[in-house]
Scaffold this motif. Structure first.
Motif, PDB file in Angstrom:
ATOM      1  N   VAL A  79       0.866  -1.170   0.000  1.00  0.00           N
ATOM      2  CA  VAL A  79       0.000   0.000   0.000  1.00  0.00           C
ATOM      3  C   VAL A  79       0.911   1.232   0.000  1.00  0.00           C
ATOM      4  N   TYR A  80       0.686   2.125  -0.959  1.00  0.00           N
ATOM      5  CA  TYR A  80       1.542   3.290  -1.164  1.00  0.00           C
ATOM      6  C   TYR A  80       0.723   4.565  -1.024  1.00  0.00           C
ATOM      7  N   ASP A  81       1.281   5.555  -0.323  1.00  0.00           N
ATOM      8  CA  ASP A  81       0.646   6.860  -0.192  1.00  0.00           C
ATOM      9  C   ASP A  81       1.352   7.810  -1.159  1.00  0.00           C
ATOM     10  N   ALA A  82       0.654   8.132  -2.250  1.00  0.00           N
ATOM     11  CA  ALA A  82       1.271   8.974  -3.287  1.00  0.00           C
ATOM     12  C   ALA A  82       1.489  10.399  -2.798  1.00  0.00           C
ATOM     13  N   ALA A  83       0.630  10.906  -1.916  1.00  0.00           N
ATOM     14  CA  ALA A  83       0.775  12.277  -1.416  1.00  0.00           C
ATOM     15  C   ALA A  83       2.040  12.421  -0.575  1.00  0.00           C
ATOM     16  N   ALA A  84       2.325  11.431   0.252  1.00  0.00           N
ATOM     17  CA  ALA A  84       3.517  11.472   1.099  1.00  0.00           C
ATOM     18  C   ALA A  84       4.717  10.819   0.427  1.00  0.00           C
ATOM     19  N   ALA A  85       4.507  10.182  -0.708  1.00  0.00           N
ATOM     20  CA  ALA A  85       5.557   9.483  -1.460  1.00  0.00           C
ATOM     21  C   ALA A  85       6.291   8.470  -0.594  1.00  0.00           C
ATOM     22  N   ARG A  86       5.498   7.626   0.091  1.00  0.00           N
ATOM     23  CA  ARG A  86       6.103   6.577   0.918  1.00  0.00           C
ATOM     24  C   ARG A  86       5.166   5.388   1.000  1.00  0.00           C
ATOM     25  N   TRP A  87       5.747   4.235   1.322  1.00  0.00           N
ATOM     26  CA  TRP A  87       4.958   3.016   1.504  1.00  0.00           C
ATOM     27  C   TRP A  87       4.302   3.071   2.875  1.00  0.00           C
ATOM     28  N   VAL A  88       3.006   2.818   2.918  1.00  0.00           N
ATOM     29  CA  VAL A  88       2.245   2.876   4.165  1.00  0.00           C
ATOM     30  C   VAL A  88       2.255   1.526   4.879  1.00  0.00           C
ATOM     31  N   SER A  89       2.234   0.454   4.129  1.00  0.00           N
ATOM     32  CA  SER A  89       2.248  -0.884   4.727  1.00  0.00           C
ATOM     33  C   SER A  89       3.611  -1.513   4.498  1.00  0.00           C
ATOM     34  N   SER A  90       3.814  -2.647   5.121  1.00  0.00           N
ATOM     35  CA  SER A  90       5.018  -3.398   4.792  1.00  0.00           C
ATOM     36  C   SER A  90       4.841  -3.936   3.377  1.00  0.00           C
ATOM     37  N   THR A  91       5.933  -4.100   2.684  1.00  0.00           N
ATOM     38  CA  THR A  91       5.866  -4.555   1.294  1.00  0.00           C
ATOM     39  C   THR A  91       6.431  -5.962   1.212  1.00  0.00           C
ATOM     40  N   SER A  92       6.032  -6.659   0.187  1.00  0.00           N
ATOM     41  CA  SER A  92       6.605  -7.974  -0.059  1.00  0.00           C
ATOM     42  C   SER A  92       7.255  -7.963  -1.430  1.00  0.00           C
ATOM     43  N   VAL A  93       8.251  -8.777  -1.582  1.00  0.00           N
ATOM     44  CA  VAL A  93       8.949  -8.885  -2.858  1.00  0.00           C
ATOM     45  C   VAL A  93       8.409 -10.130  -3.556  1.00  0.00           C
ATOM     46  N   ALA A  94       8.021  -9.958  -4.801  1.00  0.00           N
ATOM     47  CA  ALA A  94       7.475 -11.067  -5.578  1.00  0.00           C
ATOM     48  C   ALA A  94       8.156 -11.107  -6.929  1.00  0.00           C
ATOM     49  N   SER A  95       8.107 -12.247  -7.542  1.00  0.00           N
ATOM     50  CA  SER A  95       8.655 -12.398  -8.880  1.00  0.00           C
ATOM     51  C   SER A  95       7.645 -11.884  -9.891  1.00  0.00           C
ATOM     52  N   ALA A  96       8.141 -11.287 -10.953  1.00  0.00           N
ATOM     53  CA  ALA A  96       7.261 -10.822 -12.020  1.00  0.00           C
ATOM     54  C   ALA A  96       6.581 -11.998 -12.714  1.00  0.00           C
ATOM     55  N   ASP A  97       7.114 -13.193 -12.519  1.00  0.00           N
ATOM     56  CA  ASP A  97       6.503 -14.386 -13.098  1.00  0.00           C
ATOM     57  C   ASP A  97       5.121 -14.659 -12.511  1.00  0.00           C
ATOM     58  N   ASN A  98       4.809 -14.107 -11.328  1.00  0.00           N
ATOM     59  CA  ASN A  98       3.486 -14.288 -10.728  1.00  0.00           C
ATOM     60  C   ASN A  98       2.383 -13.647 -11.553  1.00  0.00           C
ATOM     61  N   PHE A  99       2.741 -12.759 -12.486  1.00  0.00           N
ATOM     62  CA  PHE A  99       1.762 -12.068 -13.307  1.00  0.00           C
ATOM     63  C   PHE A  99       1.786 -12.570 -14.749  1.00  0.00           C
ATOM     64  N   GLY A 100       2.447 -13.702 -14.989  1.00  0.00           N
ATOM     65  CA  GLY A 100       2.578 -14.241 -16.340  1.00  0.00           C
ATOM     66  C   GLY A 100       1.325 -14.956 -16.818  1.00  0.00           C
TER      67      GLY A 100
END
Length: 196
Positions: A79-100
């Motif tokens: 979850v990203y807050d564009a106004a503050a230009a920062r990530w609001v939640s913790s992020t996870s790293v995923a492979s681009a292959d998950n969207f193949g």
């Protein structure tokens, strides 16, 4: 008895009616290009229900345009807050292959219902089997936080000779209430208190 059942049913219905629908925006960003702002991946809606895993609804989904192969094959999802230009939640790293092709992205949201915020987002690609399911689109699962197990204080820890916890055995009815039987036998032997 019926009044209490009716009252509990009304309370349960009020709790379901009071569960508010929350809409969240999930963003994605390739890891190799942190100067590129995150782009919108999906907008999801879910019911805030404490301590109940729920299925959310995907309101909109944009398939990401990601470069193939190399280090660019990793993306950050959260979850990203564009106004503050920062990530609001913790992020996870995923492979681009998950969207193949042949994969359906499933988003798992970790939610703190007491504060009404998303703690983290996980994305995984699930292989589509056309023979098993007709639902090929992205899906959302909401996992609320729950209280962890607390230690039993002021109780000794009993270990076996192997160093493992010893689970106390459940006592039978006779082992629990032997003293009632002993009093009954004593009363019968002593004459039962007959006055003559």
């Amino acid at each position: 008895m019926r009044v209490s059942a009716l009252f509990s049913t009304l309370l349960a219905a009020a709790a379901v009616a009071s569960a508010e629908s929350v809409v969240a925006s999930i963003f994605i960003q390739p890891i190799t290009t942190p100067e590129t702002p995150p782009s919108l991946l999906a907008e999801v809606s879910y019911e805030a229900q404490p301590e109940t895993t729920a299925i959310g609804e995907v309101l909109s989904y944009e398939a990401p345009d990601l470069p193939e192969g190399g280090a660019a094959a990793l993306v950050r999802v959260g979850v990203y807050d564009a106004a503050a230009a920062r990530w609001v939640s913790s992020t996870s790293v995923a492979s681009a292959d998950n969207f193949g092709k042949g994969l359906s992205p499933h988003l798992v949201l970790s939610v703190d219902n007491s504060k009404g915020q998303i703690l983290g987002v996980l994305c995984k690609g699930v292989r589509i089997d056309a023979g098993q399911t007709r639902d090929f689109g992205p899906q959302v699962v909401v996992v609320p936080t729950a209280r962890g197990k607390h230690p039993d204080l002021n109780r000794p820890v009993v270990l076996s000779p192997e160093g493992k916890n010893v689970v106390p055995e459940e006592k039978t009815l006779l082992q629990k209430y032997w003293w009632v039987l002993a009093i009954g036998v004593f009363v019968l032997v002593s004459g039962g208190g007959d006055s003559k």
